[in-house]
Motif scaffolding. Structure first.
Motif, PDB file in Angstrom:
ATOM      1  N   GLU A   4      -0.130   4.804   0.776  1.00  0.00           N
ATOM      2  CA  GLU A   4      -1.086   4.690   1.873  1.00  0.00           C
ATOM      3  C   GLU A   4      -0.567   3.717   2.928  1.00  0.00           C
ATOM      4  O   GLU A   4       0.130   2.762   2.610  1.00  0.00           O
ATOM      5  CB  GLU A   4      -2.428   4.171   1.338  1.00  0.00           C
ATOM      6  CG  GLU A   4      -3.000   5.042   0.222  1.00  0.00           C
ATOM      7  CD  GLU A   4      -4.107   4.338  -0.554  1.00  0.00           C
ATOM      8  OE1 GLU A   4      -4.896   5.046  -1.204  1.00  0.00           O
ATOM      9  OE2 GLU A   4      -4.175   3.087  -0.500  1.00  0.00           O
TER      10      GLU A   4
ATOM     11  N   PRO B  65       0.821  -1.213   0.000  1.00  0.00           N
ATOM     12  CA  PRO B  65       0.000   0.000   0.000  1.00  0.00           C
ATOM     13  C   PRO B  65       0.855   1.264   0.000  1.00  0.00           C
ATOM     14  O   PRO B  65       0.488   2.272  -0.600  1.00  0.00           O
ATOM     15  CB  PRO B  65      -0.814  -0.120   1.298  1.00  0.00           C
ATOM     16  CG  PRO B  65      -0.824  -1.586   1.608  1.00  0.00           C
ATOM     17  CD  PRO B  65       0.520  -2.088   1.161  1.00  0.00           C
TER      18      PRO B  65
ATOM     19  N   GLU C 163      -4.669   6.557   4.768  1.00  0.00           N
ATOM     20  CA  GLU C 163      -3.934   7.807   4.673  1.00  0.00           C
ATOM     21  C   GLU C 163      -2.447   7.543   4.400  1.00  0.00           C
ATOM     22  O   GLU C 163      -1.985   6.406   4.459  1.00  0.00           O
ATOM     23  CB  GLU C 163      -4.089   8.599   5.980  1.00  0.00           C
ATOM     24  CG  GLU C 163      -5.533   8.981   6.291  1.00  0.00           C
ATOM     25  CD  GLU C 163      -5.647   9.719   7.611  1.00  0.00           C
ATOM     26  OE1 GLU C 163      -4.626   9.786   8.341  1.00  0.00           O
ATOM     27  OE2 GLU C 163      -6.750  10.198   7.924  1.00  0.00           O
TER      28      GLU C 163
ATOM     29  N   PRO D  79      -4.630  -0.198   2.464  1.00  0.00           N
ATOM     30  CA  PRO D  79      -5.466   0.077   1.290  1.00  0.00           C
ATOM     31  C   PRO D  79      -6.580   1.074   1.606  1.00  0.00           C
ATOM     32  O   PRO D  79      -7.295   0.932   2.605  1.00  0.00           O
ATOM     33  CB  PRO D  79      -6.030  -1.309   0.943  1.00  0.00           C
ATOM     34  CG  PRO D  79      -4.977  -2.261   1.426  1.00  0.00           C
ATOM     35  CD  PRO D  79      -4.444  -1.652   2.689  1.00  0.00           C
ATOM     36  N   ASP D  80      -6.676   2.109   0.784  1.00  0.00           N
ATOM     37  CA  ASP D  80      -7.674   3.181   0.948  1.00  0.00           C
ATOM     38  C   ASP D  80      -7.467   3.959   2.246  1.00  0.00           C
ATOM     39  O   ASP D  80      -8.410   4.570   2.763  1.00  0.00           O
ATOM     40  CB  ASP D  80      -9.098   2.608   0.903  1.00  0.00           C
ATOM     41  CG  ASP D  80      -9.406   1.910  -0.407  1.00  0.00           C
ATOM     42  OD1 ASP D  80      -8.982   2.428  -1.460  1.00  0.00           O
ATOM     43  OD2 ASP D  80     -10.042   0.843  -0.381  1.00  0.00           O
TER      44      ASP D  80
END
Length: 410
Positions: A78, A58, A84, A81-82
């Motif tokens: 990040e 990530p 910050e 996953p998804d």
């Protein structure tokens, strides 16, 4: 009694030596504050994003320190996953930099609790077949011992929280086919056995030895060898992941599996250390300064061996460390993380990277570190050394990342 007194005396000497001076004339990473130029930063980000995609991670945390020009430290991508962007103070399992620290302990204790030329059987009598193997052989990983990691992997992956003993890894390694004594072999068995011997010699846990000889003297406040109990890596953990072989074959379309909580016993003296990017940068830079000159290095690094007798001879190993030309450090992986840290002995240029997916092993992290170092060497400055050069280019290291990719690169 001699060994107990020697243990105490060498602990004091090691502390005074490490805290009394930084060695060399180049500033340590912690002393570099100016930002590097934006043009270089753009290249660093591009290189890191390329490695993130190739590894299936990530994200990454990266540090680059150039004594004559400045520093760049950043999270890229990040933290999950998804999620910050990774924070700079996140902690992670730092992999085989642990080998270097285990050897630090050995050499700090030499002449006291142990001697580097002692046979391993003096401390682990249950391996009489290794009577000719010394503690130095284990640190150099040239004892002909095979790695145990591949043998235990089928048990580690589905049971990350299992608490292992060093004897289990040593037994697995010794039970497999032996390598060639005198040649380097990437053997976690050597370091598990070395850590076990140091504990037996001092009746002290390896975590405490590393704290006494390495992290406390060097003020590495965020670096430790955790206990065996399953835990996250540190107080502010970077999540760690692994992409299965089936998922890789399918193009890495599924999210990787998280392995943030695990037992450090699977790494122990080989790859169990938890750290931060700042601590890794400072530790590796100090390591380079302690070597001073590869033409006349201290005894620990005097007998450099090629990683591959048929390959590039500027890639060598000794004393628990890996050398790429004049850069010294380590690269490797442990479940969830791939990490590399190197510092140039001549110039002080230092790089440290961690990718939070271990599917590619340490290859991509190592190639990314070399790419970042090659870019950093181009930084301008009035005090730029004349010998600011490396035996590879950024383009070659970039291609090495691509060649080692385990996931498709957009």
């Amino acid at each position: 009694m001699r060994r107990i007194l020697g243990f105490a005396a060498t602990a004091l000497v090691a502390t005074l030596a490490l805290t009394g001076c930084t060695g060399g004339s180049t500033p340590a990473p912690e002393e570099i504050a100016d930002p590097l130029p934006s043009g270089l930063v753009d290249q660093f980000v591009d290189a890191t994003e390329h490695a993130i995609a190739a590894s299936g991670a990530p994200g990454a945390i990266v540090g680059v320190w150039v004594p004559w020009a400045g520093e760049w430290k950043s999270g890229v991508g990040e933290h999950e996953p998804d999620g910050e962007k990774p924070a700079m103070d996140m902690t992670f399992r730092a992999g085989t930099i642990t080998r270097s620290m285990t050897c630090d302990v050995l050499y700090a204790m030499d002449g006291g609790a142990v001697r580097i030329d002692d046979s391993i059987t003096a401390y682990v009598p249950s391996v009489p077949q290794l009577e000719d193997v010394t503690l130095k052989n284990l640190c150099d990983s040239d004892a002909g011992l095979r790695s145990s990691g591949d043998l235990n992997w089928a048990q580690i992956l589905p049971n990350p929280e299992r608490e292992w003993t060093p004897r289990e890894f040593v037994s697995a390694g010794l039970g497999s086919r032996q390598g060639t004594a005198g040649a380097w072999n990437d053997s976690d068995t050597s370091y598990f056995l070395l850590g076990y011997a140091l504990e037996n010699a001092t009746h002290t846990p390896l975590s405490e030895l590393i704290r006494n000889y390495v992290t406390d003297p060097q003020r590495l406040a965020n670096t430790q060898l955790p206990g065996a109990a399953p835990a996250e890596p540190g107080s502010k953990p970077l999540p760690g992941f692994y992409t299965s072989s089936a998922s890789r074959q399918a193009g890495c379309e599924e999210p990787p599996t998280e392995f943030t909580t695990a037992s450090s016993s699977m790494g122990y003296a080989d790859s169990g250390i938890v750290s931060t990017i700042d601590d890794l940068g400072n530790y590796t830079a100090r390591l380079a300064r302690s070597i001073g000159d590869l033409e006349d290095p201290p005894a620990r690094w005097a007998d450099l061996l090629p990683v591959d007798a048929e390959g590039d001879q500027w890639i060598r190993v000794a004393g628990g460390d890996r050398f790429y030309g004049t850069m010294v450090g380590q690269e490797g992986s442990t479940l969830g993380y791939s990490t590399a840290a190197y510092s140039d002995i001549n110039t002080g240029v230092t790089v440290a990277v961690t990718l939070n997916n271990s599917a590619a092993g340490g290859t991509i992290a190592g190639a990314l570190a070399r790419e970042l170092a090659a870019i950093a060497m181009t930084a301008e400055g009035s005090h730029r050394p004349e010998d600011a050069a490396l035996p590879w280019t950024a383009e070659q290291a970039h291609e090495a990342v691509t060649a080692a990719a385990v996931c498709p690169i957009p």
